[in-house]
Enzyme design. Structure first.
Site, PDB file in Angstrom:
ATOM      1  N   GLY A  51       0.844  -1.198   0.102  1.00  0.00           N
ATOM      2  CA  GLY A  51      -0.100  -0.103  -0.083  1.00  0.00           C
ATOM      3  C   GLY A  51       0.772   1.389  -0.019  1.00  0.00           C
ATOM      4  O   GLY A  51       0.874   1.777   1.031  1.00  0.00           O
ATOM      5  N   GLU A 103      12.111  -4.783  -6.060  1.00  0.00           N
ATOM      6  CA  GLU A 103      10.933  -4.978  -7.110  1.00  0.00           C
ATOM      7  C   GLU A 103      11.625  -4.655  -8.268  1.00  0.00           C
ATOM      8  O   GLU A 103      11.412  -5.343  -9.159  1.00  0.00           O
ATOM      9  CB  GLU A 103       9.913  -3.907  -6.554  1.00  0.00           C
ATOM     10  CG  GLU A 103       8.720  -3.856  -7.573  1.00  0.00           C
ATOM     11  CD  GLU A 103       7.637  -3.128  -7.128  1.00  0.00           C
ATOM     12  OE1 GLU A 103       7.609  -2.454  -6.162  1.00  0.00           O
ATOM     13  OE2 GLU A 103       6.618  -3.192  -8.017  1.00  0.00           O
ATOM     14  N   SER A 145       0.975   3.759  -3.197  1.00  0.00           N
ATOM     15  CA  SER A 145       0.131   4.644  -4.072  1.00  0.00           C
ATOM     16  C   SER A 145      -0.870   5.411  -3.616  1.00  0.00           C
ATOM     17  O   SER A 145      -1.687   4.739  -3.060  1.00  0.00           O
ATOM     18  CB  SER A 145       0.125   4.185  -5.434  1.00  0.00           C
ATOM     19  OG  SER A 145       1.293   3.714  -6.111  1.00  0.00           O
TER      20      SER A 145
END
Ligand SMILES: Cc1cc2nc3c(=O)[nH]c(=O)nc-3n(C[C@H](O)[C@H](O)[C@H](O)COP(=O)(O)OP(=O)(O)OC[C@H]3O[C@@H](n4cnc5c(N)ncnc54)[C@H](O)[C@@H]3O)c2cc1C
Length: 392
Positions: free
Chosen positions: A128, A245, A130
């Site tokens: 969580g 990522e 953006s």
């Protein structure tokens, strides 16, 4: 079955033997499925088997219940699964992204509680970060966490949260300082999504899949032990996650896309498209080489600098070029729905358009690469935490 991390060639041999042994039993797990719920069930069933056989624990620290080894072991497992024809990781993509940051930043007792159920796919995660007015400019986020006697109270709104509809836990970034503190006033939390006050609302996607959602937090109570990293130290956690990522995701994605390209080459309509197919292959192999270098940096326990953003740019370009080739070669077959599994090609094409947005948009990656190169005299640590990179 393995109970300790072997060296990489031995791991490849053992995994291939296990996959061969399970080949018939796994027919249903390898079959592409249009219904998203069936995909989710299949990927979780496979994960549980991999965990029980040791292959989902290899590459993770022994102190946390893993079997030792490094990210290179995990990369090998993902690569062999793709080669053996298993579909993408979908809602388990976070496995490569969040656990390393938890292990590095969360309190040991919280990590211990969450780690093995996460590796087994029993705990599913979403990220969580953006918000409607904080995407690239992540440091502008407004979701607020107020300190209370028991912990924190969270109020706010997240958007584009992948897999939130399936997840049990969210790694949340919220503001604990003043808005003008920008990234220095953010903290990271683990929030269980069944906590009262959390509402998950699905976003209908163009490609028909159920990945994205909005998540609303209204007076959500979170215990102090769920703070990840120090108070107002959430930016380091977020950067750890985003660097991982951009790096390990590129490996995961190319491993998934190489068999897609091989399948495209087998389509009757691809005859005569050798040059386009060759171009797509070269791009994917370039990502593979680059992503492997990033994995080696991570395996040494270092944080990648611009390398992870370079991998991200290469994979977004390679994925979009691959699906441009799909469109070029299968055009009529796709439009008429006569291509083998037309829905898969169409879904993949539409998703490839998002590749230059998620995990940090193309322009942001270019900014990061340029700035880190200009400042290449400084240590990686100070570079990845700097004000100028207050973007995702
Ligand atoms: C499929 C998908 C999955 C996602 N999953 C998640 C998730 O799980 N969790 C999560 O938190 N978020 C997720 N996101 C959100 C994603 O991180 C954001 O969409 C992304 O960071 C861009 O933010 P934005 O959409 O607000 O666009 P904006 O930030 O408004 O950007 C719009 C455009 O402006 C450009 N731009 C913005 N700032 C600059 C600048 N300084 N210089 C040059 N160009 C600039 C951008 O590159 C982009 O082209 C996901 C998005 C997608 C598409």
């Amino acid at each position: 079955m393995i109970d300790a991390a072997p060296d990489l060639p031995a791991l490849a041999e053992k995994l291939e033997a296990w996959l061969e042994e399970r080949r018939e039993a796994h027919d249903a797990l390898r079959r592409p499925r249009e219904a998203f719920e069936e995909r989710a069930n299949a990927v979780r069933a496979l994960q549980r088997e991999l965990f029980d056989a040791g292959f989902a624990r290899v590459g993770w620290p022994e102190a946390l219940g893993g079997l030792g080894g490094s990210v290179l072991h995990r990369a090998l497992v993902l690569d062999r699964l793709s080669r053996a024809g298993y579909p993408g990781r979908f809602l388990l993509e976070h496995l490569e992204i969040l656990p390393p940051a938890l292990a590095a930043h969360a309190r040991p007792e919280l990590t211990e509680e969450l780690f093995l159920p996460t590796l087994r796919g029993d705990i599913l995660w979403c990220q969580g970060f953006s918000e409607p007015s904080a995407g690239s400019d992540l440091a502008a986020l407004r979701t607020r966490a107020e300190e209370t006697r028991e912990g924190f109270r969270i109020d706010g709104h997240k958007i584009w949260t992948s897999w939130a509809g399936w997840a049990s836990h969210c790694l949340l970034l919220a503001r604990t300082g003043a808005p003008e503190d920008r990234h220095r006033g953010l903290s990271a939390f683990v929030v269980e999504l069944d906590t009262p006050g959390v509402t998950v609302s699905a976003i209908r996607q163009a490609n028909g899949t159920d990945e994205l959602a909005e998540v609303f937090f209204e007076d959500v109570q979170v215990p102090a032990r769920n703070l990840v990293g120090p108070l107002n130290g959430g930016w380091a956690v977020a950067m750890h996650i985003l660097a991982g990522e951009r790096g390990s995701y590129a490996w995961l994605r190319q491993a998934h896309l190489l068999p897609v390209l091989a399948r495209l080459a087998e389509q009757p309509a691809a005859a005569g498209g050798e040059q386009a197919l060759g171009g797509a292959l070269v791009r994917l192999l370039a990502v593979r080489c680059r992503a492997r270098e990033v994995l080696e940096i991570l395996a040494r326990g270092e944080q990648p600098g611009p390398e992870s953003s370079v991998s991200k740019i290469l994979i977004m370009d390679a994925e979009q070029a691959l699906y441009d080739t799909v469109q070029e070669l299968l055009d009529a077959d796709l439009a008429l729905g006569s291509a083998d599994s037309a829905w898969e090609w169409q879904e993949g094409y539409l998703y490839s358009r998002a590749a230059s947005i998620y995990g940090g948009a193309r322009q942001i990656q270019l900014n990061v690469i340029g700035k880190l190169m200009v400042r290449s005299g400084e240590s990686v640590d100070s570079r990845v935490r700097g004000d100028e990179e207050a973007q995702q």
